[in-house]
Design a protein around this motif. Structure first.
Motif, PDB file in Angstrom:
ATOM      1  N   VAL A 146      -0.969  -2.065   7.882  1.00  0.00           N
ATOM      2  CA  VAL A 146      -1.633  -2.196   6.220  1.00  0.00           C
ATOM      3  C   VAL A 146      -2.167  -0.914   5.923  1.00  0.00           C
ATOM      4  O   VAL A 146      -2.191  -0.800   4.651  1.00  0.00           O
ATOM      5  CB  VAL A 146      -2.535  -3.276   6.531  1.00  0.00           C
ATOM      6  CG1 VAL A 146      -3.485  -3.466   5.177  1.00  0.00           C
ATOM      7  CG2 VAL A 146      -1.769  -4.628   6.763  1.00  0.00           C
ATOM      8  N   GLN A 205      -1.644   0.733   2.142  1.00  0.00           N
ATOM      9  CA  GLN A 205      -2.961   1.005   1.219  1.00  0.00           C
ATOM     10  C   GLN A 205      -3.202   2.539   1.044  1.00  0.00           C
ATOM     11  O   GLN A 205      -3.453   2.806  -0.024  1.00  0.00           O
ATOM     12  CB  GLN A 205      -4.086   0.397   2.076  1.00  0.00           C
ATOM     13  CG  GLN A 205      -3.950  -0.918   2.031  1.00  0.00           C
ATOM     14  CD  GLN A 205      -5.230  -1.535   2.982  1.00  0.00           C
ATOM     15  OE1 GLN A 205      -6.015  -0.893   3.805  1.00  0.00           O
ATOM     16  NE2 GLN A 205      -5.266  -2.919   2.631  1.00  0.00           N
ATOM     17  N   ARG A 251      -0.402   3.392  -1.795  1.00  0.00           N
ATOM     18  CA  ARG A 251      -1.018   2.975  -3.087  1.00  0.00           C
ATOM     19  C   ARG A 251      -2.132   3.736  -3.446  1.00  0.00           C
ATOM     20  O   ARG A 251      -2.193   4.074  -4.943  1.00  0.00           O
ATOM     21  CB  ARG A 251      -1.343   1.446  -2.946  1.00  0.00           C
ATOM     22  CG  ARG A 251      -0.113   0.621  -2.517  1.00  0.00           C
ATOM     23  CD  ARG A 251      -0.430  -0.890  -3.102  1.00  0.00           C
ATOM     24  NE  ARG A 251      -1.807  -1.161  -2.761  1.00  0.00           N
ATOM     25  CZ  ARG A 251      -2.112  -1.923  -1.892  1.00  0.00           C
ATOM     26  NH1 ARG A 251      -0.987  -2.158  -0.985  1.00  0.00           N
ATOM     27  NH2 ARG A 251      -3.305  -2.312  -1.536  1.00  0.00           N
ATOM     28  N   SER A 283       2.913  -9.061   2.024  1.00  0.00           N
ATOM     29  CA  SER A 283       1.623  -9.651   1.342  1.00  0.00           C
ATOM     30  C   SER A 283       1.085  -8.307   0.564  1.00  0.00           C
ATOM     31  O   SER A 283       0.184  -8.727  -0.075  1.00  0.00           O
ATOM     32  CB  SER A 283       0.843 -10.077   2.432  1.00  0.00           C
ATOM     33  OG  SER A 283       0.312  -9.222   3.352  1.00  0.00           O
ATOM     34  N   GLN A 284       1.255  -7.248   1.094  1.00  0.00           N
ATOM     35  CA  GLN A 284       0.560  -5.934   0.467  1.00  0.00           C
ATOM     36  C   GLN A 284       1.174  -5.610  -0.836  1.00  0.00           C
ATOM     37  O   GLN A 284       2.514  -5.719  -0.939  1.00  0.00           O
ATOM     38  CB  GLN A 284       0.681  -4.886   1.210  1.00  0.00           C
ATOM     39  CG  GLN A 284      -0.278  -5.032   2.594  1.00  0.00           C
ATOM     40  CD  GLN A 284      -1.552  -5.366   2.295  1.00  0.00           C
ATOM     41  OE1 GLN A 284      -2.215  -4.435   1.521  1.00  0.00           O
ATOM     42  NE2 GLN A 284      -2.272  -6.542   2.932  1.00  0.00           N
TER      43      GLN A 284
END
Length: 242
Positions: free
Chosen positions: A193, A197, A200, A221-222
């Motif tokens: 995750v 992140q 992004r 889900s991200q």
């Protein structure tokens, strides 16, 4: 057009047989604290010193020791424990890598070569410090330099930046090292995750791969992430659809 592809190492480009995961867990547990699997997974892609500090806190460590000698929340004692635990993590990892060396995932070396052959720069970013990453890459025989004789254009470790993932700094440092100016032309891939992140946060195209411990559903889900089976699939990715 993609100008730079930045990839995580363990669990993304390299099959380390889960040794990082278990070495981190075991080193933290030796302080007499519990490590929940979900917390361990959350911190897997992060700088390992930061991960240890967070896992100790989440496990309720407050400056005591494994025998239960609680001394209250003592910042210096905690930082000493973090440093000692990191050294223990390094020792455990080196021992396990020696017994079962890491190896590239199927198709990854070919994918890196294909990307570089197209003129796309290839960098590795990692939650390891330089002293952990260097012997790992040496074991793999991966080198940094120009031309087909080398595997990579750059390697960025947490030793070079103010903060590891999910901060964007390692991706931006990879851009510096490879001379890429436009973050919109950067693809960043990882198996955790915090990897996606960081991508992004950097403004890059975020790719999650399923060669780590997360499921497709967990990665999807991200927000804004493209999920692939492996880094080996990156050359075939239609970036216009990403």
């Amino acid at each position: 057009m993609i100008q730079l592809a930045a990839f995580d190492i363990a669990g993304t480009t390299v099959d380390d047989h889960g040794h990082v995961y278990r070495a981190l867990e075991d080193a933290v547990r030796e302080n007499g604290v519990d490590v929940r699997p979900e917390d361990l997974q959350t911190w897997m892609g992060a700088d390992k010193v930061e991960a240890i500090r967070a896992l100790l806190r989440l496990g309720g460590y407050a400056g005591g020791d494994a025998s239960g000698d609680a001394r209250g929340i003592d910042a210096l004692a905690i930082e000493n424990t973090v440093a000692t635990t990191f050294e223990r993590f390094r020792a455990l990892l080196a021992e396990r890598y020696a017994a079962e060396p890491p190896s590239p995932f199927a198709g990854v070396v070919e994918a890196l070569a294909e990307l570089r052959g197209r003129g796309i720069k290839v960098a590795l970013t990692t939650g390891f410090s330089a002293d952990v990453a260097a012997p790992l890459l040496e074991t793999l025989g991966w080198t940094v330099g120009e031309g087909a004789a080398h595997t990579l254009d750059a390697v960025v470790t947490t030793s070079e930046v103010a903060a590891g993932r999910p901060a964007p700094y390692m991706i931006h440092r990879a851009m510096e090292k490879t001379g890429v100016f436009d973050v919109r032309s950067v693809l960043a891939a990882g198996d955790t995750v915090v990897d996606v992140q960081a991508a992004r946060n950097a403004g890059a195209i975020a790719v999650g791969v399923l060669t780590g411990k997360l499921t497709r559903e967990e990665l999807e889900s991200q927000p804004g992430v493209v999920v692939l089976d492996s880094v080996a699939d990156v050359p075939a990715l239609d970036i216009t659809q990403a």
